[in-house]
Design a protein around this motif. Structure first.
Motif, short mmCIF file in Angstrom:
data_model
loop_
_atom_site.label_atom_id
_atom_site.label_comp_id
_atom_site.label_asym_id
_atom_site.label_seq_id
_atom_site.Cartn_x
_atom_site.Cartn_y
_atom_site.Cartn_z
N ARG A 1 0.88 -1.18 0.00
CA ARG A 1 0.00 0.00 0.00
C ARG A 1 0.91 1.23 0.00
O ARG A 1 1.87 1.29 0.76
N PHE A 2 0.61 2.18 -0.87
CA PHE A 2 1.42 3.39 -0.95
C PHE A 2 0.53 4.61 -1.16
O PHE A 2 -0.54 4.51 -1.75
N ILE A 3 0.99 5.75 -0.62
CA ILE A 3 0.29 7.01 -0.83
C ILE A 3 0.60 7.46 -2.25
O ILE A 3 1.74 7.42 -2.70
N ILE A 4 -0.44 7.90 -2.95
CA ILE A 4 -0.26 8.35 -4.34
C ILE A 4 0.23 9.80 -4.32
O ILE A 4 -0.37 10.66 -3.69
N ASP A 5 1.34 10.05 -5.02
CA ASP A 5 1.87 11.40 -5.06
C ASP A 5 1.05 12.26 -6.02
O ASP A 5 0.28 11.76 -6.84
N GLU A 6 1.18 13.58 -5.90
CA GLU A 6 0.36 14.53 -6.64
C GLU A 6 0.47 14.37 -8.16
O GLU A 6 -0.50 14.57 -8.89
N GLU A 7 1.64 13.98 -8.64
CA GLU A 7 1.83 13.81 -10.08
C GLU A 7 1.51 12.39 -10.55
O GLU A 7 1.74 12.06 -11.72
N LEU A 8 1.03 11.55 -9.65
CA LEU A 8 0.70 10.14 -9.94
C LEU A 8 1.90 9.32 -10.40
O LEU A 8 1.74 8.25 -10.99
N LYS A 9 3.11 9.79 -10.14
CA LYS A 9 4.31 9.09 -10.63
C LYS A 9 4.36 7.65 -10.13
O LYS A 9 4.64 6.74 -10.89
N ASN A 10 4.12 7.45 -8.82
CA ASN A 10 4.24 6.10 -8.29
C ASN A 10 3.13 5.18 -8.79
O ASN A 10 3.36 4.02 -9.11
N TRP A 11 1.90 5.69 -8.88
CA TRP A 11 0.81 4.87 -9.40
C TRP A 11 1.09 4.51 -10.86
O TRP A 11 0.86 3.38 -11.29
N LEU A 12 1.61 5.48 -11.63
CA LEU A 12 1.92 5.23 -13.05
C LEU A 12 3.09 4.28 -13.23
O LEU A 12 3.16 3.58 -14.24
N GLU A 13 4.02 4.22 -12.26
CA GLU A 13 5.11 3.24 -12.35
C GLU A 13 4.54 1.83 -12.43
O GLU A 13 4.94 1.02 -13.27
N VAL A 14 3.60 1.54 -11.55
CA VAL A 14 2.98 0.20 -11.53
C VAL A 14 2.07 0.02 -12.75
O VAL A 14 2.08 -1.03 -13.40
N TYR A 15 1.30 1.04 -13.08
CA TYR A 15 0.42 1.01 -14.25
C TYR A 15 1.21 0.70 -15.52
O TYR A 15 0.85 -0.19 -16.30
#
Length: 178
Positions: free
Chosen positions: A70-84
């Motif tokens: 579980r991770f907090i999504i950063d404002e630029e969505l960088k971390n969510w987009l890494e997995v995506y």
């Protein structure tokens, strides 16, 4: 001759907040990681049939539970987009560049761009690394939605969950027994 004691030498409890999680391919997820699990495992069983009763015997293949982060999504969505982007690249991408970008944008793995290795460091109550769980050939299998809503009174931190499959993991003790 002194009697040996069966009492534990360390009476400190395990603290679940003492961990550090890293997957080489997704550094922004690592930084914002809020939780990770040390997956359990099972051996299964076979049944030995006899005329009197069936007897369970130990299984011969280990099954690992999934790794969940579980991770907090950063404002630029960088971390969510890494997995995506990782999921899109290893499945049937829309174009060949998505697969190629797995190697260019992230840490390459000798076994191919589809996988990455990861580490879950487990800390003592004094915040020293006690154990390291090393995961081999991780790849994402699930990424949760990002929920947005205009009826929230206070701004809340938005988190996402990612689930990973892997070949194996091993646990290594870093700090010796007292």
């Amino acid at each position: 001759m002194a009697k040996s004691s069966n009492q534990p030498k360390n009476l400190n409890y395990f603290i679940p907040t003492g961990f550090k999680f890293t997957i080489e391919k997704i550094p922004n997820v690592n930084f914002f990681c809020q939780s990770a699990n040390l997956p359990g495992l099972s051996a299964g069983q076979a049944i030995l049939t006899t005329p009197l009763r069936d007897i369970p015997i130990a299984g011969d293949k280990v099954q690992y539970n999934e790794l969940r982060v579980r991770f907090i999504i950063d404002e630029e969505l960088k971390n969510w987009l890494e997995v995506y982007d990782w999921i899109k690249g290893i499945t049937f991408p829309d174009n060949l560049d998505q697969y190629k970008n797995l190697a260019v944008a992230n840490v390459p793995n000798p076994k191919g761009e589809l996988y990455s290795d990861g580490t879950l460091s487990i800390l003592t109550s004094n915040k020293n690394i006690q154990y390291v769980a090393k995961f081999t050939d991780l790849f994402p299998v699930d990424l949760t939605d990002i929920e947005m809503s205009s009826d929230v009174a206070d701004a809340e931190v938005v988190a996402a969950d990612a689930t990973f499959a892997y070949s194996t993991y091993n646990i290594e003790r870093i700090i010796g027994e007292h």
